[in-house]
Design a protein around this motif. Structure first.
Motif, PDB file in Angstrom:
ATOM      1  N   GLN A 147       0.828  -1.201   0.000  1.00  0.00           N
ATOM      2  CA  GLN A 147       0.000   0.000   0.000  1.00  0.00           C
ATOM      3  C   GLN A 147       0.867   1.258   0.000  1.00  0.00           C
ATOM      4  N   ALA A 148       1.954   1.217   0.781  1.00  0.00           N
ATOM      5  CA  ALA A 148       2.864   2.365   0.815  1.00  0.00           C
ATOM      6  C   ALA A 148       3.509   2.579  -0.547  1.00  0.00           C
ATOM      7  N   ARG A 149       3.854   1.477  -1.226  1.00  0.00           N
ATOM      8  CA  ARG A 149       4.446   1.584  -2.550  1.00  0.00           C
ATOM      9  C   ARG A 149       3.471   2.211  -3.543  1.00  0.00           C
ATOM     10  N   LYS A 150       2.200   1.761  -3.501  1.00  0.00           N
ATOM     11  CA  LYS A 150       1.186   2.318  -4.397  1.00  0.00           C
ATOM     12  C   LYS A 150       0.947   3.799  -4.125  1.00  0.00           C
ATOM     13  N   ASN A 151       0.883   4.171  -2.839  1.00  0.00           N
ATOM     14  CA  ASN A 151       0.693   5.576  -2.482  1.00  0.00           C
ATOM     15  C   ASN A 151       1.843   6.432  -2.998  1.00  0.00           C
ATOM     16  N   ASN A 152       3.030   5.905  -2.910  1.00  0.00           N
ATOM     17  CA  ASN A 152       4.206   6.634  -3.368  1.00  0.00           C
ATOM     18  C   ASN A 152       4.184   6.805  -4.885  1.00  0.00           C
ATOM     19  N   GLU A 153       3.764   5.759  -5.591  1.00  0.00           N
ATOM     20  CA  GLU A 153       3.647   5.854  -7.045  1.00  0.00           C
ATOM     21  C   GLU A 153       2.593   6.883  -7.439  1.00  0.00           C
ATOM     22  N   LEU A 154       1.464   6.879  -6.730  1.00  0.00           N
ATOM     23  CA  LEU A 154       0.399   7.833  -7.023  1.00  0.00           C
ATOM     24  C   LEU A 154       0.860   9.264  -6.770  1.00  0.00           C
ATOM     25  N   LYS A 155       1.587   9.461  -5.697  1.00  0.00           N
ATOM     26  CA  LYS A 155       2.100  10.792  -5.362  1.00  0.00           C
ATOM     27  C   LYS A 155       3.062  11.282  -6.435  1.00  0.00           C
ATOM     28  N   ASN A 156       3.961  10.380  -6.874  1.00  0.00           N
ATOM     29  CA  ASN A 156       4.921  10.751  -7.916  1.00  0.00           C
ATOM     30  C   ASN A 156       4.203  11.069  -9.225  1.00  0.00           C
ATOM     31  N   ARG A 157       3.128  10.329  -9.518  1.00  0.00           N
ATOM     32  CA  ARG A 157       2.365  10.553 -10.740  1.00  0.00           C
ATOM     33  C   ARG A 157       1.679  11.921 -10.692  1.00  0.00           C
ATOM     34  N   ASP A 158       1.097  12.276  -9.534  1.00  0.00           N
ATOM     35  CA  ASP A 158       0.436  13.577  -9.380  1.00  0.00           C
ATOM     36  C   ASP A 158       1.421  14.723  -9.541  1.00  0.00           C
ATOM     37  N   ASN A 159       2.614  14.559  -8.952  1.00  0.00           N
ATOM     38  CA  ASN A 159       3.630  15.606  -9.069  1.00  0.00           C
ATOM     39  C   ASN A 159       4.053  15.788 -10.521  1.00  0.00           C
ATOM     40  N   GLY A 160       4.169  14.691 -11.245  1.00  0.00           N
ATOM     41  CA  GLY A 160       4.526  14.770 -12.654  1.00  0.00           C
ATOM     42  C   GLY A 160       3.451  15.453 -13.478  1.00  0.00           C
ATOM     43  N   THR A 161       2.174  15.200 -13.163  1.00  0.00           N
ATOM     44  CA  THR A 161       1.055  15.823 -13.888  1.00  0.00           C
ATOM     45  C   THR A 161       1.041  17.326 -13.678  1.00  0.00           C
ATOM     46  N   LYS A 162       1.293  17.763 -12.439  1.00  0.00           N
ATOM     47  CA  LYS A 162       1.310  19.196 -12.140  1.00  0.00           C
ATOM     48  C   LYS A 162       2.421  19.907 -12.900  1.00  0.00           C
ATOM     49  N   GLN A 163       3.582  19.246 -12.997  1.00  0.00           N
ATOM     50  CA  GLN A 163       4.702  19.861 -13.708  1.00  0.00           C
ATOM     51  C   GLN A 163       4.397  20.017 -15.191  1.00  0.00           C
ATOM     52  N   ILE A 164       3.637  19.089 -15.740  1.00  0.00           N
ATOM     53  CA  ILE A 164       3.260  19.169 -17.147  1.00  0.00           C
ATOM     54  C   ILE A 164       2.193  20.236 -17.366  1.00  0.00           C
ATOM     55  N   GLN A 165       1.224  20.342 -16.452  1.00  0.00           N
ATOM     56  CA  GLN A 165       0.100  21.261 -16.605  1.00  0.00           C
ATOM     57  C   GLN A 165       0.519  22.715 -16.491  1.00  0.00           C
ATOM     58  N   LYS A 166       1.544  23.023 -15.720  1.00  0.00           N
ATOM     59  CA  LYS A 166       1.945  24.418 -15.495  1.00  0.00           C
ATOM     60  C   LYS A 166       2.372  25.115 -16.790  1.00  0.00           C
ATOM     61  N   PRO A 167       3.312  24.570 -17.571  1.00  0.00           N
ATOM     62  CA  PRO A 167       3.648  25.257 -18.833  1.00  0.00           C
ATOM     63  C   PRO A 167       2.491  25.274 -19.821  1.00  0.00           C
ATOM     64  N   VAL A 168       1.634  24.280 -19.802  1.00  0.00           N
ATOM     65  CA  VAL A 168       0.456  24.269 -20.679  1.00  0.00           C
ATOM     66  C   VAL A 168      -0.450  25.441 -20.342  1.00  0.00           C
TER      67      VAL A 168
END
Length: 334
Positions: free
Chosen positions: A276-297
């Motif tokens: 569960q901790a591994r999945k939460n960490n993956e989800l967190k990393n995915r959200d951070n990556g999405t935010k970084q992409i959305q900002k320049p857009v």
């Protein structure tokens, strides 16, 4: 372990000499039928003896024992074995500039006998170039006279302990790990792999545990009750190293039949939390990556809103040449 040693006092050396000199390994076909006998025995050394015949060597020893007043003892000989581990064999089988392979084996063997207090005794030493179940493992067998070359009778008390202690001293002499140190490390390795196997099970059964252990290189051997024919325990072998067998309780008392299912529940809960901790960490990393992409857009979208027909260098050029809010020019009318 660095050295596997065995030692006992025997009454007659005839059977031991026959075994030592005539040892053959059995070659079998795929059905287990013996198809060939491979001789593996070679004379290694005779110490304090004159004849090159094993039976005559035994007679020489018996005469020396009688001449020194010990002819009435029950066990006249020591039957001992010197079997280094694979890593030590590799060292001994590699000649140096000053020592041949035979010299290296002899030095190690002589030191071991010295530490046992048997270096001053008549002896017949035979090398076997292979063992049952391990055809690549050379080792030495000794038939030793209990009456030393000064006429004194060597005690046979605690002979096995003396052999083990001598092997430990030999390991220290050559900068190798002792049997106790290796055994401790081996048990820790087995425990870690067995816990890993148990942790991987989504439901518990001993057969499932056995199969999971096999994938980790661990063999489990059931111990059956002779009366009820029910399993009363099991032994453990780390197949990658040697055939040394341990009781489950020697590895971890929680791995015994009575406690292993409780240990599985505990390890399983731990595995679920880690997953569960591994999945939460993956989800967190995915959200951070999405935010970084959305900002320049988003920034690009704001630029487009100013003038959707202008993009890239056109817009940059205009912004440099013309302010966004330029006041109307005032002139004079003639």
């Amino acid at each position: 372990m660095s050295y596997v040693v065995t030692a006992r006092a025997i009454a007659y050396g005839t059977a031991a000499a026959k075994y030592a000199e005539e040892k053959c390994l059995k070659e079998r076909d795929k059905n287990g039928k013996i198809i060939n006998l491979i001789p593996v025995a070679e004379d290694f050394e005779r110490h304090g003896l004159y004849s090159n015949d094993a039976k005559e060597n035994l007679t020489e020893m018996a005469r020396w024992t009688t001449r020194n007043g010990h002819g009435n003892i029950k066990n006249q000989f020591f039957w001992i074995s010197f079997s280094p581990s694979a890593d030590v064999i590799e060292q001994l089988n590699t000649p140096s500039e000053t020592m041949s392979v035979h010299d290296k084996w002899k030095e190690a063997h002589d030191n071991w006998l010295k530490f046992m207090g048997l270096d001053n005794c008549q002896r017949l030493t035979i090398m076997h170039h292979g063992a049952d179940g391990d055809p690549e493992r050379p080792h030495l067998h000794d038939i030793i006279n209990r009456t030393d070359m000064d006429g004194n009778l060597v005690s046979d008390s605690f002979l096995v302990n003396r052999a083990i202690q001598a092997a430990n001293r030999l390991s220290e002499l050559y900068g190798q790990k002792t049997a106790a140190q290796i055994g401790k490390e081996r048990k820790a390795e087995i425990k870690e792999k067995m816990h890993r196997a148990l942790k991987s099970l989504t439901s518990f059964s001993f057969q499932g545990f056995k199969e999971a252990c096999a994938s980790q290189g661990i063999e489990l051997h059931e111990v059956m009750n002779g009366t009820s024919a029910q399993m009363q325990g099991y032994n453990v072998v780390l197949s990658a190293h040697d055939s040394t067998m341990y009781k489950a309780s020697d590895i971890d008392r929680n791995l015994t039949l009575k406690r292993i299912e409780n240990l599985w529940r505990k390890l399983r809960q731990q595995a679920i939390k880690e997953e569960q901790a591994r999945k939460n960490n993956e989800l967190k990393n995915r959200d951070n990556g999405t935010k970084q992409i959305q900002k320049p857009v988003a920034e690009h979208a704001t630029e487009q809103q100013r003038d959707p027909k202008l993009t890239g260098w056109d817009r940059a050029f205009r912004e440099r040449q013309e302010p966004e809010h330029e006041e109307p020019r005032r002139g004079f009318h003639r």
